[in-house]
Structure formats: C-alpha cells, structure tokens
Motif scaffolding. Sequence first.
Motif, PDB file in Angstrom:
ATOM      1  N   ALA A 167       0.840  -1.190   0.000  1.00  3.68           N
ATOM      2  CA  ALA A 167       0.000   0.000   0.000  1.00  3.68           C
ATOM      3  C   ALA A 167       0.880   1.247   0.000  1.00  3.68           C
ATOM      4  N   TYR A 205      -4.639   3.720  -7.056  1.00  3.18           N
ATOM      5  CA  TYR A 205      -3.908   2.750  -6.240  1.00  3.18           C
ATOM      6  C   TYR A 205      -3.462   3.366  -4.911  1.00  3.18           C
ATOM      7  N   LYS A 233      -5.857  -0.639  -2.095  1.00  3.41           N
ATOM      8  CA  LYS A 233      -4.839  -1.010  -3.079  1.00  3.41           C
ATOM      9  C   LYS A 233      -5.319  -2.184  -3.928  1.00  3.41           C
TER      10      LYS A 233
END
Length: 138
Positions: A64, A98, A122
Amino acid sequence: MYNILTDNSLQRALNSDNAAYIDRAVRENYIHGSSITVVLCGAETYKRKFVDWEIYATLLYDHALLGIVLPTCERDWTTAPYLPKLPARLRDNVNSGYAHLISYTTNPQQITVEIEKAITMKRSSLINNKRSQMSRNL
C-alpha cells in the motif's frame, strides 16, 4: 508517543555510488517486510530520487502507498486547482486509484484510519510503475 507506525526510512545515504546496489538495498532493507509506505510530502520531496526509488520498490512488492501532504509542501501555481507538488510516481498512483493521499493531521486515530483505508483500497491492477527511476535529484 503513539505507536501506529514503524519508521523504516532511509536514515542516511548508503555509502555507495553504485545505483544497482542502492536500489537493491532500498528494496531489501527498507521496503521488504512492510505493508505500506507512507510518503511525507514536504517542500523538496518531489525532487528526491531516493523517494522515487522507495515508491518504485513499494509498487514492485504491491504494498500500500499513502501520501501525506505536509504544510510545507509546495503547490503548482501554474494551473488550477493548485495541486501539491508530489513525487511523479506517487501522483501517477494517486491518479490511478492505487495510492491514497491525505492532508497533514496530528490526530493519530485519523492517521490509523487513513493507513487502513490505503491498505484496503490497493489493487495491483491499478499500479502505475512505468516511469524510469529518477537517476538524480531535480
């Protein structure tokens, strides 16, 4: 002191001019084993090649990615809305969906919530890691 993060950032420059060695050291010693990379975006952050390399390695591991815009972060005053100047690779991944981006806060509970949000949002298919790694600071 709140223990919501473990600081695994590069504390000092690696004593080497070998880019391949530094890249591998960043991946193996600073990114591998973490679940998230938090990028503190200040006035000069977007100019730093090692920040770019850490983000690059984070994306290679599908970890992440959370950007925190500090009060010192410069703005791009050339176009509205006057967005913060972020490392390009971070900006690519915020735009793709993302990475997660927040404004600075001193509230540890809020930071914890935002870290959890970044981890849950993510999706590997959204990673944008196509840029060449920065070869020098801007």
